[in-house]
Write an enzyme that holds these catalytic residues in place. Structure first.
Site, PDB file in Angstrom:
ATOM      1  N   SER A  31       0.781  -1.233   0.000  1.00  0.00           N
ATOM      2  CA  SER A  31       0.000   0.000   0.000  1.00  0.00           C
ATOM      3  C   SER A  31       0.816   1.289   0.000  1.00  0.00           C
ATOM      4  CB  SER A  31      -0.964   0.009   1.184  1.00  0.00           C
ATOM      5  OG  SER A  31      -0.268  -0.135   2.411  1.00  0.00           O
ATOM      6  N   ASP A 235      -3.579   6.315  10.988  1.00  0.00           N
ATOM      7  CA  ASP A 235      -3.665   4.864  11.163  1.00  0.00           C
ATOM      8  C   ASP A 235      -2.349   4.258  11.633  1.00  0.00           C
ATOM      9  OD1 ASP A 235      -2.068   4.879   8.886  1.00  0.00           O
ATOM     10  OD2 ASP A 235      -3.591   4.057   7.563  1.00  0.00           O
ATOM     11  N   HIS A 238       0.354   4.057   7.241  1.00  0.00           N
ATOM     12  CA  HIS A 238       0.587   4.637   5.918  1.00  0.00           C
ATOM     13  C   HIS A 238       1.282   5.998   5.993  1.00  0.00           C
ATOM     14  CE1 HIS A 238      -2.861   1.802   5.029  1.00  0.00           C
ATOM     15  NE2 HIS A 238      -1.871   1.387   4.244  1.00  0.00           N
TER      16      HIS A 238
END
Length: 298
Positions: A31, A235, A238
Site C-alpha cells: 500500500s 492509522d 501509511h
C-alpha cells in the site's frame, strides 16, 4: 476556467503516441508504494476517501507517462495506482515525486515511463515467482518494453505485512533475495538496479527484523533508502502526503547516485570476453546468494 479543466481531462483521457518513454521504472510492493497519502476515514460516508490534494512535486509533466491497466501509455497523474490496486482507495505515493525529482535534477534525462504494480496488503510470499501478482508485474513490464524503452530501475516498498509473524519476518531476507533474482532472470537483466525502502511502519511487532533484512542487503546492485521517521497517517501504518514527497525525492537521489558510473549494455555485448565475465560473475553471485538462503533455513 471550465475550458482549462476540460483540457486537463482530455490530456488524461487519450493515450500518448507522439512521445514514448525511454526510461522505464517499475513500482511494486504494497500500500505505501501504491500510495495512501491523503487518504482519510470519511465518517459520514463510513468509507475511505482521498482528499485530492496534489503537491507541486506530484503534478503531471509531459515527460512522465504511466502504463495503465490496459497496457497503454498515458500522461501520469495521481493516484498512479487507481486502476491497478483496485478495490482500495489510492492517494499520493512516491512515484510522481520520484519522477519529477529526476527530471528536475537531471536535465535532458528523457521521457520517464512509470509501471505501477503495487497491491495493498500483500505479503512477500504473494510476490513469489509463479504467483498472480508476480506474473502480472512481469507481463506489464514486458508490455512497457514494447515501446522501445529501457528498464532503469525496480522500486520496491513492501514488508509491512511480513511483520505480523516471527516466521515471516525471519524469512524475509531469503524470500526477498530469491524474488529479486527471479525477477532479474525473467526480465533478462542480471544487473537490474533495485532500490528498496526500509520500512517506516508495520502491521505487526517484528518491524525491526524486516528492516534489518532490507537495509543490510548485500546483493549486487541492490540499495536501500530508509523511510523510518517519516510522518505517518493517523492509522500509524501509511505514509502521509508530505512524507511520500520526501520519500520520492530520496529514491530519486539514490537512483541518480547509482548512475554516475553506469554499466553500458552496448559495451558488454560488443565484447565477447567481457560478456562471458559478466555472465560468470552474475552466476557466481546467484550461487553465493542461493547458498546463503539455504544456510539461513537450516
Amino acid at each position: 476556467m471550465l475550458s482549462i479543466f476540460f483540457l486537463i481531462l482530455l490530456s488524461h483521457a487519450f493515450p500518448v503516441k507522439s512521445r514514448l518513454p525511454q526510461n522505464i521504472f517499475i513500482l511494486a510492493g504494497q500500500s505505501n508504494m501504491a500510495g495512501r497519502g491523503g487518504v482519510f476515514n470519511n465518517t459520514k460516508a463510513n468509507t475511505l476517501t482521498w482528499d485530492g490534494i496534489v503537491p507541486s512535486q506530484c503534478q503531471p509533466n509531459p515527460s512522465i507517462l504511466r502504463l495503465n491497466a490496459k497496457l497503454t501509455w498515458f500522461r501520469a497523474h495521481e493516484p498512479l495506482h487507481a486502476d491497478i490496486d483496485v478495490g482500495k482507495t489510492n492517494g499520493v505515493g512516491p512515484g510522481m515525486p520520484f519522477a519529477n525529482a529526476i527530471l528536475t535534477k537531471h536535465h535532458g534525462f528523457g521521457v520517464i515511463g512509470l509501471v505501477p504494480c503495487a497491491i495493498g496488503g500483500t505479503n512477500i510470499s504473494e510476490w513469489r515467482k509463479g504467483s498472480f501478482h508476480y506474473k502480472q508485474m512481469v507481463r506489464r513490464t514486458q508490455a512497457a518494453l514494447q515501446s522501445g524503452g529501457v528498464i532503469r530501475a525496480f522500486l520496491w516498498y513492501q514488508g509491512e505485512a511480513d511483520t505480523v509473524t516471527l516466521e515471516d519476518a525471519q524469512s524475509y531476507k531469503g524470500r526477498s533475495e530469491k524474488f529479486f533474482m527471479d525477477l532479474r532472470s525473467d526480465l533478462q537483466d542480471p544487473m537490474l538496479p533495485i532500490i528498496q525502502v526500509g520500512l517506516a511502519s508495520g502491521q505487526g511487532p517484528f518491524v525491526d527484523i524486516v528492516r534489518e533484512a532490507q537495509l543490510e542487503s548485500d546483493m549486487l546492485n541492490v540499495q536501500s533508502v530508509d523511510a523510518k521517521g517519516l510522518q505517518l497517517e493517523p492509522d500509524g501504518l501509511h505514509v502521509t502526503t508530505p512524507s511520500q514527497v520526501r520519500l520520492g525525492e530520496m529514491l530519486a537521489d539514490a537512483f541518480l547516485q547509482s548512475v554516475q558510473s553506469p554499466i553500458k549494455p552496448n559495451a558488454i555485448s560488443d565484447s565477447p570476453t567481457m560478456l562471458t565475465n559478466y555472465i560468470s560473475y552474475f552466476l557466481l553471485i546467484q550461487l553465493l546468494t542461493s547458498l546463503s538462503i539455504i544456510l539461513a533455513f537450516r
